[in-house]
Write a protein that holds these residues in place. Structure first.
Motif, PDB file in Angstrom:
ATOM      1  N   LEU A  13       0.824  -1.212   0.000  1.00 14.55           N
ATOM      2  CA  LEU A  13       0.000   0.000   0.000  1.00 14.55           C
ATOM      3  C   LEU A  13       0.856   1.259   0.000  1.00 14.55           C
ATOM      4  O   LEU A  13       0.554   2.229  -0.709  1.00 14.55           O
ATOM      5  CB  LEU A  13      -0.948  -0.008   1.199  1.00 14.55           C
ATOM      6  N   VAL A  14       1.926   1.265   0.771  1.00 12.53           N
ATOM      7  CA  VAL A  14       2.845   2.412   0.799  1.00 12.53           C
ATOM      8  C   VAL A  14       3.461   2.615  -0.583  1.00 12.53           C
ATOM      9  O   VAL A  14       3.550   3.741  -1.080  1.00 12.53           O
ATOM     10  CB  VAL A  14       3.923   2.224   1.896  1.00 12.53           C
ATOM     11  N   ASN A  15       3.861   1.528  -1.225  1.00 14.23           N
ATOM     12  CA  ASN A  15       4.431   1.621  -2.579  1.00 14.23           C
ATOM     13  C   ASN A  15       3.401   2.118  -3.588  1.00 14.23           C
ATOM     14  O   ASN A  15       3.720   2.902  -4.489  1.00 14.23           O
ATOM     15  CB  ASN A  15       4.995   0.267  -3.026  1.00 14.23           C
ATOM     16  N   TRP A  16       2.168   1.676  -3.459  1.00 15.79           N
ATOM     17  CA  TRP A  16       1.101   2.118  -4.358  1.00 15.79           C
ATOM     18  C   TRP A  16       0.882   3.617  -4.208  1.00 15.79           C
ATOM     19  O   TRP A  16       0.801   4.363  -5.179  1.00 15.79           O
ATOM     20  CB  TRP A  16      -0.176   1.331  -4.045  1.00 15.79           C
ATOM     21  N   LYS A  17       0.800   4.068  -2.951  1.00 19.89           N
ATOM     22  CA  LYS A  17       0.619   5.494  -2.674  1.00 19.89           C
ATOM     23  C   LYS A  17       1.798   6.297  -3.236  1.00 19.89           C
ATOM     24  O   LYS A  17       1.608   7.362  -3.839  1.00 19.89           O
ATOM     25  CB  LYS A  17       0.478   5.709  -1.172  1.00 19.89           C
ATOM     26  N   HIS A  18       2.996   5.779  -3.081  1.00 26.66           N
ATOM     27  CA  HIS A  18       4.188   6.447  -3.620  1.00 26.66           C
ATOM     28  C   HIS A  18       4.087   6.591  -5.136  1.00 26.66           C
ATOM     29  O   HIS A  18       4.392   7.658  -5.686  1.00 26.66           O
ATOM     30  CB  HIS A  18       5.445   5.658  -3.239  1.00 26.66           C
ATOM     31  N   ALA A  19       3.665   5.543  -5.817  1.00 28.69           N
ATOM     32  CA  ALA A  19       3.514   5.610  -7.280  1.00 28.69           C
ATOM     33  C   ALA A  19       2.489   6.666  -7.676  1.00 28.69           C
ATOM     34  O   ALA A  19       2.716   7.442  -8.618  1.00 28.69           O
ATOM     35  CB  ALA A  19       3.116   4.236  -7.831  1.00 28.69           C
ATOM     36  N   LEU A  20       1.375   6.712  -6.965  1.00 28.25           N
ATOM     37  CA  LEU A  20       0.346   7.719  -7.252  1.00 28.25           C
ATOM     38  C   LEU A  20       0.881   9.135  -7.098  1.00 28.25           C
ATOM     39  O   LEU A  20       0.576  10.018  -7.898  1.00 28.25           O
ATOM     40  CB  LEU A  20      -0.835   7.547  -6.302  1.00 28.25           C
ATOM     41  N   PHE A  27      -2.427   6.713 -13.156  1.00 24.15           N
ATOM     42  CA  PHE A  27      -3.750   7.106 -12.695  1.00 24.15           C
ATOM     43  C   PHE A  27      -4.473   5.900 -12.131  1.00 24.15           C
ATOM     44  O   PHE A  27      -4.310   4.782 -12.622  1.00 24.15           O
ATOM     45  CB  PHE A  27      -4.580   7.673 -13.853  1.00 24.15           C
ATOM     46  N   VAL A  28      -5.302   6.137 -11.134  1.00 21.17           N
ATOM     47  CA  VAL A  28      -6.103   5.082 -10.528  1.00 21.17           C
ATOM     48  C   VAL A  28      -7.517   5.616 -10.348  1.00 21.17           C
ATOM     49  O   VAL A  28      -7.705   6.769  -9.965  1.00 21.17           O
ATOM     50  CB  VAL A  28      -5.523   4.659  -9.157  1.00 21.17           C
ATOM     51  N   GLY A  29      -8.472   4.775 -10.644  1.00 19.54           N
ATOM     52  CA  GLY A  29      -9.864   5.082 -10.352  1.00 19.54           C
ATOM     53  C   GLY A  29     -10.437   3.947  -9.522  1.00 19.54           C
ATOM     54  O   GLY A  29     -10.231   2.781  -9.850  1.00 19.54           O
ATOM     55  N   ILE A  30     -11.110   4.288  -8.448  1.00 19.48           N
ATOM     56  CA  ILE A  30     -11.716   3.278  -7.583  1.00 19.48           C
ATOM     57  C   ILE A  30     -13.187   3.166  -7.976  1.00 19.48           C
ATOM     58  O   ILE A  30     -13.935   4.135  -7.889  1.00 19.48           O
ATOM     59  CB  ILE A  30     -11.581   3.661  -6.094  1.00 19.48           C
ATOM     60  N   ALA A  31     -13.561   1.978  -8.432  1.00 18.66           N
ATOM     61  CA  ALA A  31     -14.915   1.777  -8.947  1.00 18.66           C
ATOM     62  C   ALA A  31     -15.589   0.604  -8.252  1.00 18.66           C
ATOM     63  O   ALA A  31     -14.935  -0.327  -7.797  1.00 18.66           O
ATOM     64  CB  ALA A  31     -14.861   1.511 -10.448  1.00 18.66           C
ATOM     65  N   ASP A  32     -16.896   0.662  -8.230  1.00 14.25           N
ATOM     66  CA  ASP A  32     -17.693  -0.444  -7.713  1.00 14.25           C
ATOM     67  C   ASP A  32     -18.288  -1.177  -8.911  1.00 14.25           C
ATOM     68  O   ASP A  32     -19.498  -1.331  -9.022  1.00 14.25           O
ATOM     69  CB  ASP A  32     -18.786   0.105  -6.793  1.00 14.25           C
ATOM     70  N   SER A  92      -9.351  11.015  -8.476  1.00 19.85           N
ATOM     71  CA  SER A  92      -8.399  12.020  -8.010  1.00 19.85           C
ATOM     72  C   SER A  92      -7.207  11.356  -7.323  1.00 19.85           C
ATOM     73  O   SER A  92      -7.382  10.587  -6.367  1.00 19.85           O
ATOM     74  CB  SER A  92      -9.095  12.954  -7.013  1.00 19.85           C
ATOM     75  N   THR A  93      -6.012  11.654  -7.804  1.00 20.24           N
ATOM     76  CA  THR A  93      -4.801  11.110  -7.199  1.00 20.24           C
ATOM     77  C   THR A  93      -4.727  11.472  -5.716  1.00 20.24           C
ATOM     78  O   THR A  93      -4.412  10.631  -4.877  1.00 20.24           O
ATOM     79  CB  THR A  93      -3.563  11.645  -7.937  1.00 20.24           C
ATOM     80  N   VAL A  94      -5.054  12.715  -5.394  1.00 20.03           N
ATOM     81  CA  VAL A  94      -5.006  13.170  -3.999  1.00 20.03           C
ATOM     82  C   VAL A  94      -6.004  12.380  -3.150  1.00 20.03           C
ATOM     83  O   VAL A  94      -5.675  11.908  -2.055  1.00 20.03           O
ATOM     84  CB  VAL A  94      -5.277  14.688  -3.918  1.00 20.03           C
ATOM     85  N   GLN A  95      -7.232  12.210  -3.645  1.00 14.66           N
ATOM     86  CA  GLN A  95      -8.272  11.482  -2.905  1.00 14.66           C
ATOM     87  C   GLN A  95      -7.884  10.021  -2.697  1.00 14.66           C
ATOM     88  O   GLN A  95      -8.010   9.492  -1.588  1.00 14.66           O
ATOM     89  CB  GLN A  95      -9.609  11.564  -3.649  1.00 14.66           C
ATOM     90  N   VAL A  96      -7.412   9.371  -3.757  1.00 17.07           N
ATOM     91  CA  VAL A  96      -7.066   7.948  -3.640  1.00 17.07           C
ATOM     92  C   VAL A  96      -5.871   7.762  -2.710  1.00 17.07           C
ATOM     93  O   VAL A  96      -5.867   6.868  -1.857  1.00 17.07           O
ATOM     94  CB  VAL A  96      -6.816   7.319  -5.029  1.00 17.07           C
ATOM     95  N   ALA A  97      -4.859   8.624  -2.822  1.00 18.98           N
ATOM     96  CA  ALA A  97      -3.697   8.538  -1.927  1.00 18.98           C
ATOM     97  C   ALA A  97      -4.117   8.754  -0.475  1.00 18.98           C
ATOM     98  O   ALA A  97      -3.644   8.045   0.432  1.00 18.98           O
ATOM     99  CB  ALA A  97      -2.631   9.544  -2.340  1.00 18.98           C
ATOM    100  N   SER A  98      -5.009   9.696  -0.249  1.00 21.70           N
ATOM    101  CA  SER A  98      -5.516   9.959   1.106  1.00 21.70           C
ATOM    102  C   SER A  98      -6.277   8.748   1.642  1.00 21.70           C
ATOM    103  O   SER A  98      -6.136   8.372   2.811  1.00 21.70           O
ATOM    104  CB  SER A  98      -6.419  11.189   1.089  1.00 21.70           C
ATOM    105  N   ILE A 100      -5.851   5.608   0.761  1.00 22.90           N
ATOM    106  CA  ILE A 100      -4.868   4.564   1.075  1.00 22.90           C
ATOM    107  C   ILE A 100      -4.274   4.818   2.461  1.00 22.90           C
ATOM    108  O   ILE A 100      -4.185   3.910   3.293  1.00 22.90           O
ATOM    109  CB  ILE A 100      -3.758   4.517   0.001  1.00 22.90           C
ATOM    110  N   GLU A 101      -3.876   6.078   2.702  1.00 25.99           N
ATOM    111  CA  GLU A 101      -3.239   6.450   3.968  1.00 25.99           C
ATOM    112  C   GLU A 101      -4.195   6.350   5.160  1.00 25.99           C
ATOM    113  O   GLU A 101      -3.845   5.786   6.194  1.00 25.99           O
ATOM    114  CB  GLU A 101      -2.694   7.879   3.862  1.00 25.99           C
TER     115      GLU A 101
END
Length: 113
Positions: A13-20, A27-32, A92-98, A100-101
């Motif tokens: 997860l830390v590595n994923w956040k770092h990549a973002l 880019f990442v989109g979280i979808a249902d 949003s990169t900021v939203q997804v990174a937040s 994750i954190e």
């Protein structure tokens, strides 16, 4: 097949956040939405299809490259449709990174082996 230790999940997860946060072209989109195939599109010219890893992966094909814009077009169209269905805050990169954190890393740290 191979359960990860909580520390390994946290590291992923830390590595994923770092990549973002550090790669402008990631880019990442979280979808249902259930996505039946995992694929990567490279420059609208190449598609890489991925099989899920699991039982028998040592003797199975687990990725295939498809070349050419005509062949890639259905995947590009599919991606653009799915991307458009994701609410903007979850693209949003900021939203997804937040997320994750604040959500995923704490959940992984609480996980029992």
């Amino acid at each position: 097949m191979w359960p990860m230790k909580p520390s390994e999940v946290v590291a992923s997860l830390v590595n994923w956040k770092h990549a973002l946060e550090n790669f402008d072209s990631y880019f990442v989109g979280i979808a249902d939405v259930k996505i039946p195939l995992k694929y990567h599109i490279i420059d609208r010219e190449v598609v890489i299809l991925h099989e899920p890893i699991g039982r028998g992966e040592s003797h199975r094909l687990n990725s295939i490259f498809i070349y050419g814009s005509e062949s890639a077009r259905p995947f590009v169209d599919d991606f653009e449709l799915l991307w458009s269905l994701i609410p903007s805050e979850w693209r949003s990169t900021v939203q997804v990174a937040s997320w994750i954190e604040s959500e995923l890393i704490p959940l992984a740290q609480k996980r029992k082996v």
